[in-house]
Design a protein around this motif. Structure first.
Motif, mmCIF file in Angstrom:
data_model
loop_
_atom_site.group_PDB
_atom_site.id
_atom_site.type_symbol
_atom_site.label_atom_id
_atom_site.label_comp_id
_atom_site.label_asym_id
_atom_site.label_seq_id
_atom_site.Cartn_x
_atom_site.Cartn_y
_atom_site.Cartn_z
ATOM 1 N N ARG A 30 0.905 -1.223 0.133
ATOM 2 C CA ARG A 30 -0.011 0.033 -0.113
ATOM 3 C C ARG A 30 0.814 1.417 0.114
ATOM 4 O O ARG A 30 0.368 2.343 -0.277
ATOM 5 C CB ARG A 30 -0.992 -0.125 1.218
ATOM 6 N N GLN A 31 2.290 1.176 0.127
ATOM 7 C CA GLN A 31 3.211 2.474 0.197
ATOM 8 C C GLN A 31 2.588 3.162 1.194
ATOM 9 O O GLN A 31 2.214 4.296 1.144
ATOM 10 C CB GLN A 31 3.241 3.002 -1.196
ATOM 11 N N GLU A 32 2.658 2.783 2.598
ATOM 12 C CA GLU A 32 2.084 3.237 3.676
ATOM 13 C C GLU A 32 3.087 3.243 4.937
ATOM 14 O O GLU A 32 3.655 1.753 4.919
ATOM 15 C CB GLU A 32 0.642 3.158 4.260
ATOM 16 N N LEU A 33 3.321 3.846 5.852
ATOM 17 C CA LEU A 33 3.976 3.603 7.052
ATOM 18 C C LEU A 33 2.505 3.549 8.271
ATOM 19 O O LEU A 33 1.824 4.382 8.245
ATOM 20 C CB LEU A 33 4.886 4.715 7.617
ATOM 21 N N ILE A 34 2.524 2.401 8.910
ATOM 22 C CA ILE A 34 1.426 2.412 9.838
ATOM 23 C C ILE A 34 1.797 2.489 11.089
ATOM 24 O O ILE A 34 2.826 2.011 11.613
ATOM 25 C CB ILE A 34 0.955 0.812 9.619
ATOM 26 N N SER A 35 1.134 3.258 11.963
ATOM 27 C CA SER A 35 1.284 3.468 13.233
ATOM 28 C C SER A 35 0.029 2.818 13.992
ATOM 29 O O SER A 35 -1.195 3.340 14.047
ATOM 30 C CB SER A 35 1.089 5.163 13.791
ATOM 31 N N LYS A 36 0.427 1.815 14.535
ATOM 32 C CA LYS A 36 -0.923 0.941 15.318
ATOM 33 C C LYS A 36 -1.215 1.651 16.476
ATOM 34 O O LYS A 36 -2.396 1.755 16.510
ATOM 35 C CB LYS A 36 -0.498 -0.588 15.382
ATOM 36 N N ARG A 37 -0.583 2.172 17.084
ATOM 37 C CA ARG A 37 -0.932 2.837 18.502
ATOM 38 C C ARG A 37 -1.636 4.057 17.974
ATOM 39 O O ARG A 37 -2.628 4.183 18.865
ATOM 40 C CB ARG A 37 0.685 3.328 19.355
ATOM 41 N N ALA A 38 -1.468 4.654 17.009
ATOM 42 C CA ALA A 38 -2.336 5.928 16.621
ATOM 43 C C ALA A 38 -3.409 5.425 15.796
ATOM 44 O O ALA A 38 -4.351 6.231 15.635
ATOM 45 C CB ALA A 38 -1.515 7.132 16.078
ATOM 46 N N GLY A 39 -3.448 4.219 15.125
ATOM 47 C CA GLY A 39 -4.433 3.993 14.198
ATOM 48 C C GLY A 39 -4.556 4.672 12.795
ATOM 49 O O GLY A 39 -5.527 5.142 12.427
ATOM 50 N N LEU A 40 -3.136 5.020 12.392
ATOM 51 C CA LEU A 40 -3.104 6.010 11.329
ATOM 52 C C LEU A 40 -2.177 5.114 10.447
ATOM 53 O O LEU A 40 -1.178 4.467 10.702
ATOM 54 C CB LEU A 40 -2.626 7.238 11.673
ATOM 55 N N ALA A 41 -2.425 5.453 8.810
ATOM 56 C CA ALA A 41 -1.410 5.098 7.771
ATOM 57 C C ALA A 41 -1.076 6.417 6.974
ATOM 58 O O ALA A 41 -1.737 7.019 6.642
ATOM 59 C CB ALA A 41 -2.020 4.209 6.987
ATOM 60 N N PHE A 42 0.323 6.675 7.250
ATOM 61 C CA PHE A 42 0.778 7.741 6.427
ATOM 62 C C PHE A 42 1.403 7.121 5.239
ATOM 63 O O PHE A 42 1.997 6.198 5.048
ATOM 64 C CB PHE A 42 2.130 8.187 7.450
ATOM 65 N N ILE A 44 3.355 7.167 1.653
ATOM 66 C CA ILE A 44 4.617 7.341 0.804
ATOM 67 C C ILE A 44 4.316 7.570 -0.665
ATOM 68 O O ILE A 44 3.605 6.835 -1.323
ATOM 69 C CB ILE A 44 5.543 6.111 1.038
ATOM 70 N N ARG A 45 4.631 8.902 -0.990
ATOM 71 C CA ARG A 45 4.324 9.488 -2.440
ATOM 72 C C ARG A 45 5.707 9.710 -3.011
ATOM 73 O O ARG A 45 6.578 10.458 -2.519
ATOM 74 C CB ARG A 45 3.462 10.521 -2.275
ATOM 75 N N GLY A 46 5.947 9.102 -4.110
ATOM 76 C CA GLY A 46 7.268 9.220 -4.787
ATOM 77 C C GLY A 46 8.291 8.869 -3.862
ATOM 78 O O GLY A 46 9.571 9.623 -4.401
ATOM 79 N N GLY A 47 8.352 8.042 -3.202
ATOM 80 C CA GLY A 47 9.471 7.575 -2.042
ATOM 81 C C GLY A 47 9.648 8.354 -1.179
ATOM 82 O O GLY A 47 10.459 8.506 -0.275
ATOM 83 N N ILE A 48 8.629 9.532 -0.701
ATOM 84 C CA ILE A 48 8.781 10.421 0.316
ATOM 85 C C ILE A 48 7.787 10.183 1.372
ATOM 86 O O ILE A 48 6.420 10.258 0.952
ATOM 87 C CB ILE A 48 8.542 11.840 -0.230
ATOM 88 N N PRO A 49 7.987 9.710 2.461
ATOM 89 C CA PRO A 49 6.959 9.677 3.622
ATOM 90 C C PRO A 49 6.315 11.106 3.952
ATOM 91 O O PRO A 49 7.178 11.974 4.252
ATOM 92 C CB PRO A 49 7.687 8.953 4.856
ATOM 93 N N ILE A 50 4.803 10.980 3.897
ATOM 94 C CA ILE A 50 4.222 12.052 4.311
ATOM 95 C C ILE A 50 3.771 11.902 5.771
ATOM 96 O O ILE A 50 2.768 11.117 5.983
ATOM 97 C CB ILE A 50 3.128 12.502 3.199
ATOM 98 N N MET A 51 4.510 12.603 6.719
ATOM 99 C CA MET A 51 4.328 12.363 7.873
ATOM 100 C C MET A 51 3.219 13.369 8.644
ATOM 101 O O MET A 51 3.480 13.915 9.607
ATOM 102 C CB MET A 51 5.504 12.447 8.801
ATOM 103 N N LEU A 52 2.521 13.784 7.924
ATOM 104 C CA LEU A 52 1.406 14.803 8.414
ATOM 105 C C LEU A 52 -0.083 14.011 8.684
ATOM 106 O O LEU A 52 -0.145 13.362 7.948
ATOM 107 C CB LEU A 52 1.083 15.799 7.221
ATOM 108 N N VAL A 53 -0.578 14.481 9.965
ATOM 109 C CA VAL A 53 -1.575 13.785 10.556
ATOM 110 C C VAL A 53 -2.802 14.057 9.360
ATOM 111 O O VAL A 53 -3.800 13.034 9.275
ATOM 112 C CB VAL A 53 -2.038 14.276 11.683
#
Length: 60
Positions: A30-42, A44-53
């Protein structure tokens, strides 16, 4: 055209959730970074993680 971009796993391992400071897991399919604790999936676009809530997807 292949939209998949190689992601630097060392960079991903250094990132933490901006809300909880907990480690993130990488979902390559899915090209995502998962925060299980926060229940969010961030995304990744063009190889760059988008770490904005505001850009994160809520997960169950």
């Amino acid at each position: 055209m292949n939209d998949e971009v190689k992601v630097d796993r060392r960079m991903l391992e250094a990132l933490v959730c901006p809300l909880t400071q907990a480690p993130l897991s990488y979902d390559a399919e899915r090209q995502e970074l998962i925060s299980k604790r926060a229940g969010l999936a961030f995304p990744i676009r063009g190889g760059i993680p988008i770490m904005l809530v505001s850009e994160a997807r809520k997960i169950g």
